[in-house]
Write an enzyme that holds these catalytic residues in place. Structure first.
Site, short mmCIF file in Angstrom:
data_model
loop_
_atom_site.label_atom_id
_atom_site.label_comp_id
_atom_site.label_asym_id
_atom_site.label_seq_id
_atom_site.Cartn_x
_atom_site.Cartn_y
_atom_site.Cartn_z
N CYS A 7 11.54 4.43 -1.84
CA CYS A 7 10.25 5.13 -2.00
C CYS A 7 10.12 6.34 -1.08
O CYS A 7 9.26 7.19 -1.30
CB CYS A 7 9.09 4.17 -1.77
SG CYS A 7 9.14 2.75 -2.86
N HIS A 43 2.61 8.02 -0.23
CA HIS A 43 3.33 7.21 -1.20
C HIS A 43 2.31 6.30 -1.87
O HIS A 43 1.50 5.66 -1.22
CB HIS A 43 4.43 6.41 -0.50
CG HIS A 43 5.07 5.39 -1.39
ND1 HIS A 43 5.47 5.70 -2.67
CD2 HIS A 43 5.37 4.08 -1.20
CE1 HIS A 43 5.98 4.61 -3.23
NE2 HIS A 43 5.92 3.62 -2.36
N ASN A 64 3.31 1.99 -8.55
CA ASN A 64 4.27 2.51 -7.58
C ASN A 64 5.52 2.98 -8.33
O ASN A 64 6.23 2.17 -8.92
CB ASN A 64 4.60 1.37 -6.60
CG ASN A 64 5.61 1.77 -5.54
OD1 ASN A 64 6.24 2.81 -5.63
ND2 ASN A 64 5.76 0.92 -4.54
O1 UT7 Z 1 7.06 0.96 -1.98
C1 UT7 Z 1 7.12 -0.23 -1.24
C2 UT7 Z 1 6.78 -1.34 -2.17
N1 UT7 Z 1 6.21 -2.49 -1.56
C3 UT7 Z 1 4.93 -2.60 -1.27
O2 UT7 Z 1 4.15 -1.69 -1.36
C4 UT7 Z 1 4.46 -3.96 -0.86
C5 UT7 Z 1 3.33 -3.94 0.10
N2 UT7 Z 1 2.58 -5.15 -0.05
C6 UT7 Z 1 1.54 -5.24 -0.90
O3 UT7 Z 1 1.18 -4.26 -1.55
C7 UT7 Z 1 0.81 -6.55 -1.01
O4 UT7 Z 1 1.31 -7.43 -0.02
C8 UT7 Z 1 0.92 -7.20 -2.41
C9 UT7 Z 1 0.07 -6.42 -3.39
C10 UT7 Z 1 2.37 -7.24 -2.85
C11 UT7 Z 1 0.38 -8.62 -2.35
O5 UT7 Z 1 -0.97 -8.62 -1.90
P1 UT7 Z 1 -1.41 -9.65 -0.75
O6 UT7 Z 1 -2.86 -9.47 -0.56
O7 UT7 Z 1 -0.50 -9.42 0.43
O8 UT7 Z 1 -1.17 -11.04 -1.44
P2 UT7 Z 1 -0.18 -12.22 -0.99
O9 UT7 Z 1 1.24 -11.86 -1.17
O10 UT7 Z 1 -0.62 -12.68 0.37
O11 UT7 Z 1 -0.54 -13.32 -2.06
C12 UT7 Z 1 -1.87 -13.92 -2.12
C13 UT7 Z 1 -1.90 -14.90 -3.26
C14 UT7 Z 1 -0.73 -15.87 -3.27
O12 UT7 Z 1 -1.22 -17.14 -3.68
P3 UT7 Z 1 -1.52 -18.27 -2.58
O13 UT7 Z 1 -0.22 -18.50 -1.86
O14 UT7 Z 1 -2.60 -17.71 -1.70
O15 UT7 Z 1 -1.97 -19.42 -3.43
C15 UT7 Z 1 0.18 -15.34 -4.35
O16 UT7 Z 1 0.96 -16.33 -4.97
O17 UT7 Z 1 -1.85 -14.21 -4.51
C16 UT7 Z 1 -0.81 -14.77 -5.34
N3 UT7 Z 1 -0.26 -13.72 -6.17
C17 UT7 Z 1 -0.83 -13.36 -7.35
N4 UT7 Z 1 -1.89 -13.84 -8.03
C18 UT7 Z 1 -2.21 -13.23 -9.20
C19 UT7 Z 1 0.80 -12.91 -5.93
N5 UT7 Z 1 0.96 -12.04 -6.95
C20 UT7 Z 1 -0.05 -12.29 -7.84
C21 UT7 Z 1 -0.41 -11.74 -9.07
N6 UT7 Z 1 -1.50 -12.22 -9.71
N7 UT7 Z 1 0.26 -10.68 -9.61
#
Ligand code: UT7
Length: 329
Positions: A116, A256, A286
């Site tokens: 990225c 980004h 993204n």
């Molecule tokens: O260019 C670089 C690319 N990478 C990035 O930009 C990644 C940066 N990180 C992020 O943008 C965020 O961490 C995410 C958007 C990927 C995730 O958001 P988060 O608020 O950090 O969520 P999390 O990973 O802590 O997950 C929270 C919950 C989990 O469930 P439990 O364990 O709390 O029961 C996940 O399983 O949300 C669940 N989850 C979803 N639920 C519905 C994860 N993905 C999804 C989904 N839909 N698509």
């Protein structure tokens, strides 16, 4: 005598026609528009046609950048394509772009992989090559067909990414517009947090066949989120300090486009109002290396960037790579 001033002479972008909304994704995996939008700011993304290649999207964006710069393919002697989704592992996608555009055989063409942050790495590289006086006009392109490396059963990754391309033409400054500075960094210790774990020389072809593993993106999202905020803030602060530009003097930040919450955190730490940041991730998700040049082109065409403005680009991505650039228009 110092290096000649180099400027962005034109910008262009391309997004595939097909729109995939959050609602569409909710039919593929266990997710919802509410979850995706509230956690990321994304509403929809573009998906390339099956037979549409990264090089074709790159060439479409490049044609628009050339027209914007008032130049033709005959003026170009350097093409750099930043991508993690090349048409083929070899040769370079830049060579396919050269062929599609009809750029002379005297041009140097190569790809660059900094995920990225790829566009900023390519901008820095082209700026140095033009600054040496050995090249005159460069196409710097970020292009991705990320839909080809996503696991469409993995809701933690497939909702985040999209396809597209953005391009700029670099050349001798025509007025006071110019690239003021760039800063690049990497933290290889975090390389495995965001990667495509198979398909390189680590897994020779016969082994890969036997494993039957798909070559798709894996990511530790929460860890990356925290590091990304710190890295982008550092990259922004460093370049502003180095060039003695107070943050308040930045007319437009092109970050980004990964997550609206990350962008919001950077705005808060830099003490800048959020409307100083150009955001289009709601419509594209993204797009990795394409993200900044695609947003830049939209910002310019919508009048968000005007002659005399100073813009700050800031990115992070797999590697983990990160970087920043200051550009005057
Ligand atoms: O260019 C670089 C690319 N990478 C990035 O930009 C990644 C940066 N990180 C992020 O943008 C965020 O961490 C995410 C958007 C990927 C995730 O958001 P988060 O608020 O950090 O969520 P999390 O990973 O802590 O997950 C929270 C919950 C989990 O469930 P439990 O364990 O709390 O029961 C996940 O399983 O949300 C669940 N989850 C979803 N639920 C519905 C994860 N993905 C999804 C989904 N839909 N698509």
């Amino acid at each position: 005598m110092g290096s000649p001033a180099i400027a962005i002479l034109g910008t262009g972008s391309y997004a595939p026609e097909k729109i995939l909304s959050n609602g569409d994704l909710a039919k593929l995996v266990d997710t919802s528009d509410e979850w995706i939008f509230s956690r990321t700011g994304i509403r929809e993304r573009r998906i390339a046609a099956d037979n549409e290649t990264t090089s074709q999207m790159a060439a479409a964006a490049a044609r628009r950048a050339l027209a914007d710069a008032g130049l033709t393919a005959a003026d170009i002697d350097l093409i750099i394509v930043a991508t993690i989704t090349p048409d083929l592992p070899m040769p370079a996608t830049a060579c396919f772009v050269q062929d599609l555009l009809g750029v002379s055989t005297h041009a140097a063409c190569f790809d660059l992989n900094a995920a990225c942050s790829g566009f900023l790495y390519a901008l820095d590289t082209a700026w140095a090559m033009l600054g040496s006086g050995r090249y005159r006009h460069a196409l710097v392109i970020g292009a991705e067909k990320l839909s080809s490396v996503l696991d469409w059963k993995d809701r933690t990754t497939c909702v985040l990414f999209g396809d597209g391309a953005g391009a700029v033409v670099l050349g001798p400054a025509r007025g006071t517009a110019q690239i003021i500075g760039t800063k690049l960094y990497a933290e290889g210790a975090h390389a495995r947090l965001l990667c495509i774990p198979d398909g390189g020389s680590n897994t020779p072809a016969p082994v890969l066949d036997a494993l039957r593993t798909p070559r798709t993106i894996t990511m530790k999202g929460r860890e990356i989120f925290k590091i990304a905020v710190r890295e982008m803030e550092d990259a922004a602060r460093d370049i502003l300090e180095q060039h003695q530009v107070p943050a308040a003097r930045i007319d437009c930040v092109i970050p980004h486009q990964a997550n609206l919450r990350i962008i919001g955190a950077i705005a808060q730490y830099l003490e800048l109002p959020s409307d100083r940041f150009f955001v289009n991730l709601d419509r594209y998700g993204n797009t990795s290396a394409a993200s900044i040049p695609l947003a830049l082109d939209e910002a310019r065409r919508s009048g968000r960037i005007k002659t005399g403005d100073t813009t700050l680009f800031v990115a992070f991505g797999a590697g983990l790579t990160y970087g920043s650039a200051l550009v005057r228009w």
